[in-house]
Design a protein around this motif. Structure first.
Motif, PDB file in Angstrom:
ATOM      1  N   GLU A 172     -12.865 -10.219   1.865  1.00  0.00           N
ATOM      2  CA  GLU A 172     -11.776 -10.360   2.841  1.00  0.00           C
ATOM      3  C   GLU A 172     -11.103  -9.024   3.159  1.00  0.00           C
ATOM      4  O   GLU A 172     -10.683  -8.789   4.280  1.00  0.00           O
ATOM      5  N   VAL A 173     -10.965  -8.191   2.136  1.00  0.00           N
ATOM      6  CA  VAL A 173     -10.248  -6.926   2.365  1.00  0.00           C
ATOM      7  C   VAL A 173     -11.020  -5.741   1.797  1.00  0.00           C
ATOM      8  O   VAL A 173     -11.741  -5.873   0.802  1.00  0.00           O
ATOM      9  N   PRO A 174     -10.863  -4.569   2.446  1.00  0.00           N
ATOM     10  CA  PRO A 174     -11.569  -3.380   1.958  1.00  0.00           C
ATOM     11  C   PRO A 174     -10.709  -2.566   0.988  1.00  0.00           C
ATOM     12  O   PRO A 174      -9.482  -2.631   1.025  1.00  0.00           O
ATOM     13  N   ILE A 175     -11.371  -1.822   0.139  1.00  0.00           N
ATOM     14  CA  ILE A 175     -10.689  -0.766  -0.623  1.00  0.00           C
ATOM     15  C   ILE A 175     -11.393   0.516  -0.198  1.00  0.00           C
ATOM     16  O   ILE A 175     -12.619   0.643  -0.367  1.00  0.00           O
ATOM     17  N   MET A 176     -10.617   1.449   0.379  1.00  0.00           N
ATOM     18  CA  MET A 176     -11.230   2.688   0.875  1.00  0.00           C
ATOM     19  C   MET A 176     -11.072   3.815  -0.140  1.00  0.00           C
ATOM     20  O   MET A 176     -10.069   3.874  -0.847  1.00  0.00           O
ATOM     21  N   LYS A 177     -12.056   4.704  -0.140  1.00  0.00           N
ATOM     22  CA  LYS A 177     -11.928   5.949  -0.910  1.00  0.00           C
ATOM     23  C   LYS A 177     -11.602   7.049   0.084  1.00  0.00           C
ATOM     24  O   LYS A 177     -11.801   6.889   1.284  1.00  0.00           O
ATOM     25  N   ASN A 178     -11.125   8.182  -0.425  1.00  0.00           N
ATOM     26  CA  ASN A 178     -10.881   9.307   0.481  1.00  0.00           C
ATOM     27  C   ASN A 178     -12.097  10.241   0.467  1.00  0.00           C
ATOM     28  O   ASN A 178     -13.102   9.949  -0.196  1.00  0.00           O
ATOM     29  N   ILE A 183     -10.111   6.678  -5.018  1.00  0.00           N
ATOM     30  CA  ILE A 183      -9.579   5.479  -4.384  1.00  0.00           C
ATOM     31  C   ILE A 183      -8.361   5.865  -3.552  1.00  0.00           C
ATOM     32  O   ILE A 183      -7.499   6.632  -4.010  1.00  0.00           O
ATOM     33  N   SER A 184      -8.285   5.332  -2.324  1.00  0.00           N
ATOM     34  CA  SER A 184      -7.157   5.670  -1.451  1.00  0.00           C
ATOM     35  C   SER A 184      -6.288   4.430  -1.229  1.00  0.00           C
ATOM     36  O   SER A 184      -5.296   4.221  -1.929  1.00  0.00           O
ATOM     37  N   ILE A 199      -0.135   0.665 -15.821  1.00  0.00           N
ATOM     38  CA  ILE A 199      -0.199   0.479 -14.364  1.00  0.00           C
ATOM     39  C   ILE A 199      -0.533   1.813 -13.691  1.00  0.00           C
ATOM     40  O   ILE A 199       0.058   2.850 -14.043  1.00  0.00           O
ATOM     41  N   TYR A 200      -1.418   1.752 -12.737  1.00  0.00           N
ATOM     42  CA  TYR A 200      -1.858   2.969 -12.034  1.00  0.00           C
ATOM     43  C   TYR A 200      -1.847   2.737 -10.529  1.00  0.00           C
ATOM     44  O   TYR A 200      -2.149   1.647 -10.066  1.00  0.00           O
ATOM     45  N   THR A 201      -1.542   3.785  -9.774  1.00  0.00           N
ATOM     46  CA  THR A 201      -1.675   3.712  -8.317  1.00  0.00           C
ATOM     47  C   THR A 201      -2.073   5.104  -7.810  1.00  0.00           C
ATOM     48  O   THR A 201      -1.641   6.117  -8.376  1.00  0.00           O
ATOM     49  N   PRO A 202      -2.900   5.175  -6.756  1.00  0.00           N
ATOM     50  CA  PRO A 202      -3.289   6.493  -6.237  1.00  0.00           C
ATOM     51  C   PRO A 202      -2.057   7.329  -5.866  1.00  0.00           C
ATOM     52  O   PRO A 202      -1.088   6.796  -5.307  1.00  0.00           O
ATOM     53  N   ARG A 231      -1.799   8.953  -9.803  1.00  0.00           N
ATOM     54  CA  ARG A 231      -2.800  10.024  -9.909  1.00  0.00           C
ATOM     55  C   ARG A 231      -4.072   9.595  -9.187  1.00  0.00           C
ATOM     56  O   ARG A 231      -4.223   8.414  -8.854  1.00  0.00           O
ATOM     57  N   PRO A 232      -4.989  10.541  -8.944  1.00  0.00           N
ATOM     58  CA  PRO A 232      -6.266  10.122  -8.347  1.00  0.00           C
ATOM     59  C   PRO A 232      -6.986   9.143  -9.283  1.00  0.00           C
ATOM     60  O   PRO A 232      -6.990   9.340 -10.505  1.00  0.00           O
ATOM     61  N   ILE A 233      -7.538   8.094  -8.705  1.00  0.00           N
ATOM     62  CA  ILE A 233      -8.207   7.038  -9.481  1.00  0.00           C
ATOM     63  C   ILE A 233      -9.660   6.948  -9.011  1.00  0.00           C
ATOM     64  O   ILE A 233      -9.928   6.982  -7.802  1.00  0.00           O
ATOM     65  N   SER A 234     -10.573   6.839  -9.965  1.00  0.00           N
ATOM     66  CA  SER A 234     -11.994   6.787  -9.576  1.00  0.00           C
ATOM     67  C   SER A 234     -12.425   5.347  -9.286  1.00  0.00           C
ATOM     68  O   SER A 234     -11.771   4.387  -9.719  1.00  0.00           O
ATOM     69  N   GLU A 235     -13.567   5.254  -8.603  1.00  0.00           N
ATOM     70  CA  GLU A 235     -14.141   3.935  -8.293  1.00  0.00           C
ATOM     71  C   GLU A 235     -14.431   3.176  -9.590  1.00  0.00           C
ATOM     72  O   GLU A 235     -14.154   1.983  -9.711  1.00  0.00           O
TER      73      GLU A 235
END
Ligand code: PMP
Length: 299
Positions: A172-178, A183-184, A199-202, A231-235
């Motif tokens: 239903e929804v995308p998760i985009m990377k930069n 992960i963006s 808890i983490y967020t880009p 922080r930057p989060i990996s796939e």
């Protein structure tokens, strides 16, 4: 969709009566900047984080070269009161506040923009079932080419591609990377993940919109002694996370699950923040942050 009264070009008119030329830069090239602002109906109407939305709108205008000052908060409130009255609104709703070019002009237009303020009916989300998400190949637009921090109509074509890809893959929804492969965000919403209670967020340098809801959630978590790492989060980290949720003024807190991953996680932190966010927007808690502008009005 109901033909609501809106405020356009300095007058209150029906939405169906608002006209801009098909050859205007806004119609042809998506040259506009906007905000989606939520209003929650309790004993009064609570506008959530109005000052921050107006600030971001001003910033978007400047960065895209549409040089005008956003109308004052007081003028905005007067217009919204009249819209509630004219449209006989008595429930939660959302306000679309958009600056656009309403004359025939090129994409490089430096014309002074006009604006509209339009109410749209929008109910609170319920916790509900998790939406299915997939990490897509479509990359988030980059700060170096098309600044994702500007809330501009044309930037949403990026979210459109990502959503089309997600749907074609069965989600239903995308998760985009930069472009750095971190992960963006989703299309129109930011993302949080939980791993082993943390808890983490880009971070803001991951080509995300500076989401007001993201900021709200971070502050609520901190207020409740949770640590949020920006922080930057990996796939791979997302693939191995315990909980995932999206957030945004429209999305509020939306739990998601990865397509093709068995999902039997409890979702404790997602449920906690879902409820705390609703307490914040309805003015039941977190009043000390000054996030709510109340309007006392009855149609
Ligand atoms: N990212 C994008 C691209 C968005 O359009 C939105 C919605 N405004 C968000 C994130 C969430 O931002 P906010 O919390 O300020 O609504």
């Amino acid at each position: 969709m109901k033909d609501y009264f809106i405020f356009f070009d300095n007058e209150f008119i029906r939405q169906s009566e608002a006209k801009i030329p098909v050859l205007s830069a806004s119609s042809q090239f998506g040259l506009n900047v906007f905000e989606g602002i939520r209003v929650y109906k309790e004993d009064k109407f609570h506008i959530f984080r109005l000052t921050d939305h107006l600030k971001r709108l001003q910033n978007s205008l400047l960065q895209i070269g549409l040089c005008t000052n956003v109308i004052s908060e007081d003028s905005f409130l007067e217009i919204v009161k009249e819209l509630i009255h004219l449209n006989e609104i008595n429930s939660d709703f959302s306000i679309r506040f958009t600056y656009l070019i309403s004359k025939i002009d090129s994409w490089s237009s430096m014309e002074a923009p006009t604006f509209f303020i339009a109410p749209m009916l929008k109910e609170k989300n319920t916790v509900g079932v998790k939406k299915s998400a997939v990490i897509v190949d479509t990359k988030r637009i980059s700060q170096d080419s098309m600044n994702p921090k500007i809330k501009c109509g044309a930037n949403y074509i990026n979210g459109r591609y990502a959503t089309m890809e997600a749907i074609s893959k069965g989600a239903e929804v995308p998760i985009m990377k930069n472009h750095m492969n971190f992960i963006s965000e989703s299309s129109g919403a930011c993302i949080f993940m939980v791993k082993e209670g943390k808890i983490y967020t880009p971070s803001l340098d991951c080509d995300i919109l500076e989401s007001i809801t993201r900021d709200t959630l971070i502050k609520i978590f901190q207020e409740n002694n949770f640590i949020v790492e920006e922080r930057p989060i990996s796939e791979e980290e997302v693939l191995n996370s315990n909980e995932l949720f999206l957030c945004g003024s429209a999305a509020e807190v939306t739990p998601i699950r990865l397509l093709n991953k068995e999902d039997n996680e409890a979702c404790e932190i997602t449920n906690f923040i879902f409820h705390e966010y609703h307490n914040a927007v309805s003015g039941k808690s977190y009043l000390n942050f000054g996030w709510i502008t109340s309007i006392n009005c009855k149609y």
